[in-house]
Every structure is written in C-alpha cells, then in structure tokens.
Design a protein around this motif. Structure first.
Motif, PDB file in Angstrom:
ATOM      1  N   ALA A   1      -7.285   0.968  -8.422  1.00 53.58           N
ATOM      2  CA  ALA A   1      -5.823   0.912  -8.483  1.00 53.58           C
ATOM      3  C   ALA A   1      -5.228   1.914  -7.492  1.00 53.58           C
ATOM      4  N   SER A   2      -5.911   3.039  -7.299  1.00 52.09           N
ATOM      5  CA  SER A   2      -5.441   4.050  -6.354  1.00 52.09           C
ATOM      6  C   SER A   2      -5.614   3.557  -4.919  1.00 52.09           C
ATOM      7  N   GLY A   3      -6.773   2.980  -4.618  1.00 51.67           N
ATOM      8  CA  GLY A   3      -7.001   2.431  -3.277  1.00 51.67           C
ATOM      9  C   GLY A   3      -5.941   1.398  -2.917  1.00 51.67           C
ATOM     10  N   ASN A   4      -5.485   0.662  -3.920  1.00 52.16           N
ATOM     11  CA  ASN A   4      -4.493  -0.388  -3.676  1.00 52.16           C
ATOM     12  C   ASN A   4      -3.072   0.134  -3.515  1.00 52.16           C
ATOM     13  N   ARG A   5      -2.883   1.454  -3.656  1.00 52.90           N
ATOM     14  CA  ARG A   5      -1.552   2.042  -3.409  1.00 52.90           C
ATOM     15  C   ARG A   5      -1.649   3.063  -2.258  1.00 52.90           C
ATOM     16  N   ASP A   6      -2.710   2.970  -1.477  1.00 50.04           N
ATOM     17  CA  ASP A   6      -2.943   3.969  -0.432  1.00 50.04           C
ATOM     18  C   ASP A   6      -2.069   3.659   0.781  1.00 50.04           C
ATOM     19  N   ASP A   7      -1.151   4.596   1.113  1.00 57.55           N
ATOM     20  CA  ASP A   7      -0.224   4.295   2.222  1.00 57.55           C
ATOM     21  C   ASP A   7      -0.889   4.461   3.597  1.00 57.55           C
ATOM     22  N   ARG A   8      -2.164   4.840   3.603  1.00 56.13           N
ATOM     23  CA  ARG A   8      -2.890   4.817   4.887  1.00 56.13           C
ATOM     24  C   ARG A   8      -3.226   3.377   5.253  1.00 56.13           C
ATOM     25  N   VAL A   9      -3.160   2.485   4.275  1.00 55.43           N
ATOM     26  CA  VAL A   9      -3.562   1.093   4.490  1.00 55.43           C
ATOM     27  C   VAL A   9      -2.402   0.128   4.248  1.00 55.43           C
ATOM     28  N   PHE A  10      -1.548   0.448   3.269  1.00 53.31           N
ATOM     29  CA  PHE A  10      -0.467  -0.479   2.904  1.00 53.31           C
ATOM     30  C   PHE A  10       0.886   0.126   3.252  1.00 53.31           C
ATOM     31  N   ASP A  11       1.709  -0.628   4.008  1.00 48.98           N
ATOM     32  CA  ASP A  11       3.079  -0.166   4.262  1.00 48.98           C
ATOM     33  C   ASP A  11       3.833  -0.233   2.949  1.00 48.98           C
ATOM     34  N   ASP A  12       4.561   0.825   2.654  1.00 46.26           N
ATOM     35  CA  ASP A  12       5.397   0.836   1.457  1.00 46.26           C
ATOM     36  C   ASP A  12       4.641   0.275   0.237  1.00 46.26           C
ATOM     37  N   PRO A  13       3.563   0.945  -0.159  1.00 45.46           N
ATOM     38  CA  PRO A  13       2.669   0.355  -1.175  1.00 45.46           C
ATOM     39  C   PRO A  13       3.307   0.140  -2.536  1.00 45.46           C
ATOM     40  N   MET A  14       4.409   0.854  -2.824  1.00 44.54           N
ATOM     41  CA  MET A  14       5.012   0.703  -4.145  1.00 44.54           C
ATOM     42  C   MET A  14       5.980  -0.470  -4.202  1.00 44.54           C
ATOM     43  N   SER A  15       6.130  -1.178  -3.073  1.00 43.51           N
ATOM     44  CA  SER A  15       6.992  -2.360  -3.165  1.00 43.51           C
ATOM     45  C   SER A  15       6.129  -3.611  -3.332  1.00 43.51           C
ATOM     46  N   PHE A  16       6.617  -4.500  -4.185  1.00 42.27           N
ATOM     47  CA  PHE A  16       5.929  -5.759  -4.477  1.00 42.27           C
ATOM     48  C   PHE A  16       6.433  -6.780  -3.454  1.00 42.27           C
ATOM     49  N   ASP A  17       5.526  -7.244  -2.599  1.00 39.57           N
ATOM     50  CA  ASP A  17       5.950  -8.054  -1.459  1.00 39.57           C
ATOM     51  C   ASP A  17       5.063  -9.302  -1.376  1.00 39.57           C
ATOM     52  N   VAL A  18       5.626 -10.444  -1.800  1.00 41.13           N
ATOM     53  CA  VAL A  18       4.805 -11.660  -1.878  1.00 41.13           C
ATOM     54  C   VAL A  18       4.375 -12.180  -0.501  1.00 41.13           C
ATOM     55  N   ARG A  19       4.966 -11.619   0.567  1.00 38.30           N
ATOM     56  CA  ARG A  19       4.539 -12.052   1.919  1.00 38.30           C
ATOM     57  C   ARG A  19       3.707 -10.985   2.623  1.00 38.30           C
TER      58      ARG A  19
END
Ligand code: HEM
Length: 418
Positions: free
Chosen positions: A333-351
C-alpha cells in the motif's frame, strides 16, 4: 563482524494502533518512513500468535523501487520461511499457503499445475460467464434496493468465479468463502467472536480443508473439466499430490480468490462515490477508460497490504545491514502511494498513465496468478453497476482490523434510482 541492530523505528508499523487506523491515516506514517527511513527496523507485530525472541523485529520496506527489488530477488529474499508479518504456527502455514510459501524449484512445479487455468486465453474463455454472473448480481441488487454493498455485490462475483473454476457445489460456496475470511481476519475482534487468533485460523482452515478434500474425493470418482480434477490427476516428479497438498491448494485459491477482489470492488465503489468527477469520466466513455480505471482501482485499494520474505544471506539495502534470517516485509500500500513513481499519488485518477502499481506484487516468481481473472471481474461488475445503477452511492465502510488484507466488512449503499 555482525553489526548491532539499529533501534526500533519510532514510527511503528507493527502495532495494533497502526493497523487499527483507516488507510489514509496509516499513509501518514508510511510517508514519513518512505521519505526519511525507507528501510526501517520495526518491533515485531503486536499481538503475534507465537512468542517472539527479545531482539525480534522486521525490516519495513516502504518504497516502490525497493518492493520491486525484493520481489525480484527470490534468491536473496525467500518465501519458504513464511510470508506473514507475524509468525504463525508451522502446521497452519503449511496447510494454508501451498506454493505461496515455497521457493524454486518446488514453487515453480506447483505453480505450473494450476497456472494454465489462469492464462489470459483461459480467462477470456470464461469472460462471458463472468459477465452473465455480474448481470445476475445487479438484477438481484435492483430487486433488493438499498442494502449492504459487500454482501449483495462485492462478495458475490469473486466467490462465484473461483468456486465455479474449482467445481464447488453451490451450497458449499458461502461457508467456504466465510472460512476464507477467517484466514485473513484473525486480528479483528468482531470476526474472531471470542476466539484467539490461532483458534480462528485453525477453525477456518479445518473447514476449508474439509470442503476442498470433499470435492477432491468426488473428482477422483467422477472427473470433470475443472481445477480440482486437474489437481487430483496432476503429478509432480512422477508422484500424485497428497491430500494435504490438494487441500492447501484449495485454501490458497479460496483466500486469494475471494478477499482480494471483493475488497477492490468495495473500495473502488467508495472511491467512485467520493470522486464524482472521476465517475463521470468513466461513465462518459466506459470502454475507453475502464482499462486504466481498473489499474487505478487496484492501486487505490491495495487490498493485499503486506507480504514478508526472509533474507537468505547478509545483504545491504539503503545502507541498512540486513542479516541472514531477518524478516523483510513489503508494504504494497505504501509503494502504491510513492510519489517517486506516481504523480499526485493521493488523487484517484481513472485515466492514470502510466500506472506501475504493486497491487499484484512487485514482479518476480510469486506475482499474482489471478491478476487477469481479477481484472476481468472488475470490468464485468463495474460495467453493470455504472450502466444500470449509475447513481449508486456507497456509504462509510467498516474496515476489518488486520495487517494482511485490507478488508471491508460492510458498506451501506443507496441505489438512487429515478
Ligand atoms: C484485485 C485482486 C487481487 C490482488 C490485489 C492480488 C494480489 C496478490 C499479491 C500481492 C500476491 C503476492 C505477489 C508476490 O508475492 O509477488 C498475490 C499472489 C497470488 N494471487 Fe492474487 N490478488 C488478487 C486476485 C487474485 C485472484 C482472483 C486469484 C485467483 C485465485 C489470485 C491468486 C493468487 C495466487 C495463487 C497467488 C500466489 C502466487 C505465487 O505464490 O506464485 N489472486 N496476489
């Protein structure tokens, strides 16, 4: 020379207080670790089933890149010495984990036995049946009206799919799925209903193994075209699987096939309620957006929160000296919120593109075998829900307390039909 242990990290991700929080609260602690101490030495999981040594603990791996690295180095970080963040009695581990808690070459041989049933080609063959089943679930939902989303929607499709593949008789499906819940919810007092964690695990295991062995026996007498028939007929190194091994397969498929997809469906429905603009985007072009949306559902939900490996030799990771035999726990769950990999990880973005989430694992030999099956189910159920109950609103979820699967026990929903 053996290095002395670092102090336990002041940000504890093994405590019941941490696991009792909602995912967004847990994320605050995980972010501190990701940014400041990506490989941290932690106190043993609180409330463990077995006594722990004085200096026991585990390394918490919180960055995306490190989760991928640990997953892809099975020679250095093995699964055969346990996969949970806490120690479970060996008898339970063996009977419950099947090939999940093994290493090559046995892992590859056992995984091969069932992997043919999960290839994209085989999954495509049952896609229509899954879509039919999703349609029936939503037919029933429309008759029922406002209800508990988990019981009436999220639970049903994963349960139908995995037990249809196994060939489990209809009347045994609900008891089997219920026992599978017990296998991942031993820390939750409601689910335990007065039992100790090991008692709940033992009981659930006994029920599931019994059901699995019953089907296996029936298939020996009368083979059919299903997974359990494949298993009773399979051979590894020229030998048939033992009853124990077959039962362990059934337990693994039950746990992996039910809870993960169910929780992703519930969590995605909640996200689509909380982010109406994202729901609109998906509804406006379902076919064009559902592919990326599904990846975002899995990233957002991260229903499998942790898996452990054990170091097979002394290794260094981010300047930390990990000793042979140390426990190394990946926090997906932490890896999936890592801002080194995901832009704006706390936003839910279906695209969201790209979306290299580690929801199905970080790659490597244990990568989720059911990923195509899960994606197919997610597409089928949201196709029905978003087209036929477009204004469905999910209420507040009641979470399962636990350090393994992020479960939703119940979640009210209103259909808002016009
Ligand atoms: C959204 C749904 C799902 C999620 C998020 C998920 C997640 C995971 C994760 C994180 C792992 C461990 C990966 C690793 O250690 O590298 C895993 C393994 C596994 N999953 Fe899934 N899973 C899902 C659905 C399913 C389904 C529907 C099945 C079907 C039975 C399934 C079967 C398995 C099996 C058998 C393994 C063990 C693979 C091995 O050890 O070789 N999963 N899953």
């Amino acid at each position: 020379m053996v290095q002395s242990r670092p102090d336990y990290d002041p940000v504890s991700v093994g405590s019941l207080a941490f696991w009792g929080q909602r995912p967004e609260q847990r994320e605050q602690s995980l972010k501190v670790l990701r940014d400041e101490r990506p490989v941290s030495w932690q106190r043993p999981a609180e409330g463990s089933m077995l006594p722990q040594a004085e200096d026991a603990g585990f390394w918490a791996i919180t960055r995306h890149a490190d989760i991928v690295e640990v997953s892809k180095r099975p020679g250095d970080f093995c699964s055969g010495q346990g996969i949970m963040i806490e120690d479970v009695p060996e008898s339970i581990l063996e009977a419950a984990s099947s090939f999940l808690a093994t290493d090559a070459p046995r892992h590859s041989a056992l995984r091969r036995l069932v992997s043919a049933a999960f290839t994209p080609k085989r999954v495509a063959k049952i896609e229509e049946q899954i879509a039919d089943q999703a349609r029936r679930i939503v037919d029933d939902l429309l008759e029922t009206g406002d209800c508990d989303f988990v019981d009436e929607v999220a639970r049903k499709l994963p349960m139908w799919t995995i037990y249809e593949m196994c060939g489990l008789p209809e009347e045994q499906r609900l008891p089997a799925a219920h026992a599978a819940d017990g296998m991942v919810s031993w820390s939750d007092e409601d689910v335990r209903a007065g039992l100790q964690p090991a008692e709940l695990l033992g009981q659930s295991l006994f029920t599931l193994s019994g059901i699995g062995l019953g089907v296996a026996e029936a298939r020996r007498k009368e083979p059919r075209d299903d997974l359990m028939t494949n298993l009773v007929q399979a051979e590894v190194d020229g030998e048939r699987l033992t009853d124990q091994e077959i039962a362990a397969f059934f337990v693994l498929l039950s746990v992996a096939g039910n809870d993960t997809t169910r929780n992703t469906i519930s969590s995605a429905m909640k996200a689509l309620t909380d982010f109406p603009d994202q729901r609109k985007i998906l509804q406006a072009d379902f076919d064009g957006t559902i592919g990326t949306a599904i990846e975002e559902f899995v990233r957002w939900a991260s229903p499998v929160m942790t898996f452990r490996r054990t170091a097979t030799r002394d290794v260094e990771l981010h300047g930390q000296q990990i000793r042979k035999g140390d426990w190394v726990v990946m926090f997906y769950a932490s890896g999936n919120r890592d801002d080194r990999v995901f832009d704006d990880p706390m936003s839910f973005d279906v695209r969201r593109t790209p979306n290299q989430h580690v929801g199905f694992g970080g790659g490597g030999p244990h990568f989720c075998m059911g990923n195509m099956l899960a994606r197919t189910q997610l597409r089928a159920i949201f196709d029905q829900l978003l087209h036929r109950v477009p204004d469905l609103q999910a209420g507040d979820p009641v979470q399962v307390v636990g350090n393994f699967v992020d479960g939703v026990k119940s979640m009210p929903c209103t259909l808002n039909l016009t």
